[in-house]
Design a protein around this motif. Structure first.
Motif, PDB file in Angstrom:
ATOM      1  N   THR A 109       0.821  -1.216   0.000  1.00 27.97           N
ATOM      2  CA  THR A 109       0.000   0.000   0.000  1.00 27.97           C
ATOM      3  C   THR A 109       0.853   1.264   0.000  1.00 27.97           C
ATOM      4  O   THR A 109       1.840   1.358   0.732  1.00 27.97           O
ATOM      5  CB  THR A 109      -0.920   0.020   1.236  1.00 27.97           C
ATOM      6  N   HIS A 111       0.480   5.762  -0.043  1.00 26.28           N
ATOM      7  CA  HIS A 111      -0.309   6.990  -0.059  1.00 26.28           C
ATOM      8  C   HIS A 111       0.039   7.738  -1.337  1.00 26.28           C
ATOM      9  O   HIS A 111       1.219   7.942  -1.638  1.00 26.28           O
ATOM     10  CB  HIS A 111       0.032   7.888   1.135  1.00 26.28           C
ATOM     11  N   ARG A 126     -10.707  11.970  -6.749  1.00 24.14           N
ATOM     12  CA  ARG A 126     -11.041  11.323  -5.474  1.00 24.14           C
ATOM     13  C   ARG A 126     -12.547  11.406  -5.213  1.00 24.14           C
ATOM     14  O   ARG A 126     -13.188  10.390  -4.900  1.00 24.14           O
ATOM     15  CB  ARG A 126     -10.273  11.979  -4.327  1.00 24.14           C
ATOM     16  N   LYS A 130     -15.234   8.324  -5.235  1.00 22.61           N
ATOM     17  CA  LYS A 130     -15.855   8.049  -3.938  1.00 22.61           C
ATOM     18  C   LYS A 130     -17.376   8.084  -4.057  1.00 22.61           C
ATOM     19  O   LYS A 130     -18.075   7.201  -3.542  1.00 22.61           O
ATOM     20  CB  LYS A 130     -15.379   9.090  -2.920  1.00 22.61           C
ATOM     21  N   ASN A 133     -18.665   5.170  -5.852  1.00 17.67           N
ATOM     22  CA  ASN A 133     -18.257   3.896  -5.238  1.00 17.67           C
ATOM     23  C   ASN A 133     -17.433   3.040  -6.196  1.00 17.67           C
ATOM     24  O   ASN A 133     -17.667   1.834  -6.346  1.00 17.67           O
ATOM     25  CB  ASN A 133     -19.477   3.107  -4.753  1.00 17.67           C
ATOM     26  N   ILE A 152      -7.519   3.620  -5.052  1.00 16.51           N
ATOM     27  CA  ILE A 152      -8.673   3.530  -4.160  1.00 16.51           C
ATOM     28  C   ILE A 152      -8.906   4.864  -3.443  1.00 16.51           C
ATOM     29  O   ILE A 152      -8.049   5.318  -2.675  1.00 16.51           O
ATOM     30  CB  ILE A 152      -8.456   2.407  -3.115  1.00 16.51           C
ATOM     31  N   THR A 154     -10.309   7.369  -0.612  1.00 15.34           N
ATOM     32  CA  THR A 154     -10.674   7.286   0.802  1.00 15.34           C
ATOM     33  C   THR A 154     -11.329   8.599   1.213  1.00 15.34           C
ATOM     34  O   THR A 154     -11.470   9.514   0.397  1.00 15.34           O
ATOM     35  CB  THR A 154      -9.437   7.021   1.684  1.00 15.34           C
ATOM     36  N   ASP A 155     -11.686   8.718   2.487  1.00 15.05           N
ATOM     37  CA  ASP A 155     -12.331   9.953   2.957  1.00 15.05           C
ATOM     38  C   ASP A 155     -11.388  11.152   2.897  1.00 15.05           C
ATOM     39  O   ASP A 155     -11.838  12.291   2.801  1.00 15.05           O
ATOM     40  CB  ASP A 155     -12.818   9.771   4.398  1.00 15.05           C
ATOM     41  N   ASP A 156     -10.080  10.902   2.972  1.00 19.30           N
ATOM     42  CA  ASP A 156      -9.145  12.041   3.003  1.00 19.30           C
ATOM     43  C   ASP A 156      -8.000  11.934   2.001  1.00 19.30           C
ATOM     44  O   ASP A 156      -7.019  12.665   2.101  1.00 19.30           O
ATOM     45  CB  ASP A 156      -8.577  12.219   4.417  1.00 19.30           C
ATOM     46  N   LEU A 159      -5.402   5.945  -1.985  1.00 20.87           N
ATOM     47  CA  LEU A 159      -4.416   4.897  -1.756  1.00 20.87           C
ATOM     48  C   LEU A 159      -4.109   4.206  -3.077  1.00 20.87           C
ATOM     49  O   LEU A 159      -4.990   4.025  -3.918  1.00 20.87           O
ATOM     50  CB  LEU A 159      -4.940   3.853  -0.761  1.00 20.87           C
TER      51      LEU A 159
END
Length: 269
Positions: A109, A111, A126, A130, A133, A152, A154-156, A159
Motif C-alpha cells: 500500500t 499513499h 477522489r 468516492k 463507489n 482507491i 478514501t475519505d481524506d 491509496l
C-alpha cells in the motif's frame, strides 16, 4: 519521508502529478545473529566467485545469463531508455467495484500525494470515484517491472495498492471436502457472527506478542528470571451445536449493558 515513486495519474487526457509514499511500517523487534562462542556479530560478505575479493554495491552490475556462463550487461540507463511516457505514468485502464478484486491480489500500500499543480484534478478524481463507489485499475513501471495497481479513494485521500498478476497467484494447495451443514447449524453460526459484530476500529488493536517480547528483553537486561506465560485452557469441541450455543452465551455476556461504555476487543489499548 522520501517518495518511493513519482509520476502522474493519467486517464483520458487528464494528467495528475503525484508522488507515492509507503503507507505501512515494520514495528517488529529485530534480532542480530551472533556467534554462539563469543557473541560476536555474524557478518555476510559479498565476494567475487572469480577472484575471491570482497566487493561493494558500486562494483556490482546487472547481468542476464543468455547461455551457460555468458551474460549481457544491462545498466540503469538501459532500463530508462526503453520506458515510454505511459510507463512513467500511472495509466488508468478502467474503473470497477472494490469488491471485484479478491484480497489475495493485494500486495503493498502507498499513499498518493498530489505534486504542485495537481491538487484540484486529484481532488476531483477522489470525489468522483468516492461518490460513484468505484476504484480504478491501473498500471505503471516501478523499478524494472510493470506493476498492476488499484487506485482507491478514501475519505481524506487516495491509496495506491500494488496488485499481483493472475499468474503470480498460487492454486489452493489442498481441497477440503466441503461437508454438508444443517440449516440449524448454519442459523446458529449466523447468530454467533451477528452477536460478535462491531465496527472495525484499528486503534483498538495492538500486537500483544511484541509487547510480551519487549518485556522479556527488559527482564533479560535486568537479569530477572523469565516466567512462562499463563496458558488458556482449550476445551475439546465434541458437539458443534453445543459449542455454538456456548459461544453465543459467552458473546452475550461480554456485551456492554445499555448506556454503558462499549467493551474493547481483546488486545485493545
Amino acid at each position: 519521508m522520501a517518495a518511493s515513486h513519482k509520476g502522474a495519474i493519467s486517464f483520458g487526457l487528464v494528467h495528475i502529478p503525484i508522488a507515492l509514499y509507503t503507507a505501512t511500517q515494520d514495528n517488529d523487534i529485530h534480532f542480530n545473529q551472533l556467534c554462539k562462542e563469543d557473541l560476536s556479530r555474524v557478518r555476510y560478505k559479498k565476494t567475487c566467485a572469480g577472484c575471491g575479493k570482497e566487493i561493494t554495491n558500486k562494483d556490482i552490475v546487472k547481468g542476464f545469463e543468455y547461455d551457460k556462463d555468458k551474460y549481457v550487461i544491462v545498466t540503469d540507463d538501459d532500463f530508462e531508455k526503453i520506458k515510454t511516457e505511459k510507463d512513467r505514468s500511472i495509466q488508468i485502464l478502467h474503473f470497477t467495484d472494490l469488491s471485484s478484486i479478491r484480497p489475495i491480489y493485494y500486495d503493498k500500500t502507498y499513499h498518493a500525494v498530489p505534486e504542485t499543480g495537481g491538487d484540484k484534478a486529484f481532488e476531483l478524481l477522489r470525489q468522483a470515484m468516492k461518490q460513484e463507489n468505484k476504484i480504478a485499475v491501473a498500471k505503471t513501471v516501478m523499478g524494472q517491472k510493470e506493476t498492476l495497481l488499484a487506485v482507491i479513494p478514501t475519505d481524506d485521500g487516495i491509496l495506491i495498492e500494488t496488485l499481483f498478476y493472475a499468474d503470480e497467484i498460487k492454486e489452493l494447495p489442498k481441497e477440503y471436502s466441503h461437508p454438508a451443514v444443517s440449516e440449524a447449524e448454519l442459523a446458529m453460526a449466523k447468530t454467533l457472527i451477528n452477536s460478535m459484530n462491531q465496527e472495525f476500529q484499528p486503534e483498538l488493536y495492538k500486537d500483544e506478542y511484541q509487547e510480551r517480547l519487549k518485556a522479556l528483553i527488559e527482564q533479560k537486561i535486568a537479569g530477572k528470571e523469565i516466567v512462562s506465560a499463563k496458558q488458556e485452557e482449550q476445551g475439546n469441541v465434541i458437539d458443534l451445536m453445543e459449542a455454538l450455543k456456548a459461544s453465543i452465551e459467552q458473546a452475550g455476556s461480554n456485551k456492554p449493558k445499555r448506556g454503558g461504555r462499549s467493551k474493547k476487543v481483546k488486545g485493545a489499548s
